[in-house]
Design an enzyme around this catalytic site. Structure first.
Site, PDB file in Angstrom:
ATOM      1  N   ASP A  48     125.389  68.606 -64.365  1.00  0.00           N
ATOM      2  CA  ASP A  48     125.664  67.257 -64.853  1.00  0.00           C
ATOM      3  C   ASP A  48     124.391  66.676 -65.451  1.00  0.00           C
ATOM      4  OD1 ASP A  48     128.328  67.274 -63.934  1.00  0.00           O
ATOM      5  OD2 ASP A  48     127.679  66.692 -61.921  1.00  0.00           O
ATOM      6  N   GLY A  49     124.549  65.791 -66.413  1.00  0.00           N
ATOM      7  CA  GLY A  49     123.399  65.129 -67.010  1.00  0.00           C
ATOM      8  C   GLY A  49     122.911  65.772 -68.288  1.00  0.00           C
ATOM      9  N   CYS A  50     123.616  66.803 -68.743  1.00  0.00           N
ATOM     10  CA  CYS A  50     123.250  67.470 -69.992  1.00  0.00           C
ATOM     11  C   CYS A  50     124.267  67.087 -71.065  1.00  0.00           C
ATOM     12  CB  CYS A  50     123.251  68.986 -69.817  1.00  0.00           C
ATOM     13  SG  CYS A  50     122.009  69.575 -68.654  1.00  0.00           S
ATOM     14  N   ALA A  51     123.788  66.852 -72.270  1.00  0.00           N
ATOM     15  CA  ALA A  51     124.695  66.534 -73.365  1.00  0.00           C
ATOM     16  C   ALA A  51     125.542  67.755 -73.732  1.00  0.00           C
ATOM     17  CB  ALA A  51     123.905  66.053 -74.577  1.00  0.00           C
ATOM     18  N   SER A  52     124.971  68.930 -73.580  1.00  0.00           N
ATOM     19  CA  SER A  52     125.671  70.184 -73.857  1.00  0.00           C
ATOM     20  C   SER A  52     126.302  70.690 -72.566  1.00  0.00           C
ATOM     21  CB  SER A  52     124.693  71.240 -74.368  1.00  0.00           C
ATOM     22  OG  SER A  52     124.008  70.774 -75.496  1.00  0.00           O
TER      23      SER A  52
END
Length: 143
Positions: A48-52
């Site tokens: 979690d916390g990644c744009a990808s």
């Protein structure tokens, strides 16, 4: 002192004068990685916390703080795959206790990544480091 694999990336970055060349090198590192099997691309391995889309699959050998830490990862974005490769070079084959004491920010600063990644990519990189540290902490505690 970082692993030999990470030191090799640092040396390559020092040799490459232009950030565009460094960026391409990170992408090449990602292309060279073996893809994560689709069976491991599940919510439990998603970061979690990644744009990808990012998945990290731990492989811990042994028990407790002296266990050996490894992970495999994948992403739907080539630059992020490259960042996973950089983190693999930093952390793979280290004791979980060493993973927990590694100052990832300082080591990654040697590459100048924060100066050249977008805010979203930098946040995603931090999220990956946090997940790696969580996995190592769990392994150190015997979970």
């Amino acid at each position: 002192m970082a692993s030999a694999a990470f030191e090799e990336i640092v040396e390559t970055f020092e040799f490459l004068d232009d950030w565009e060349d460094r960026y391409r090198h990170v992408i090449e590192l990602g292309k060279a990685m073996k893809p994560l099997e689709d069976a491991f691309k599940v919510p439990a391995t998603k970061v979690d916390g990644c744009a990808s889309q990012v998945w990290l699959m731990p492989q811990i050998e042994g028990k407790g703080p002296s266990a050996t830490f490894r992970f495999h990862g994948d992403s739907d974005a080539m630059i992020v795959r490259g960042l996973i490769a950089v983190l693999s070079a930093l952390y793979n084959d280290e004791r979980v206790s060493d993973v927990l004491t590694t100052d990832a920010g300082a080591e990654l600063a040697r590459l100048g990544l924060d100066d050249h990644l977008s805010a979203q990519r930098s946040n995603g990189l931090r999220a990956m480091v946090e997940r790696i540290r969580e996995l190592a902490a769990g392994a150190a505690a015997g979970l």
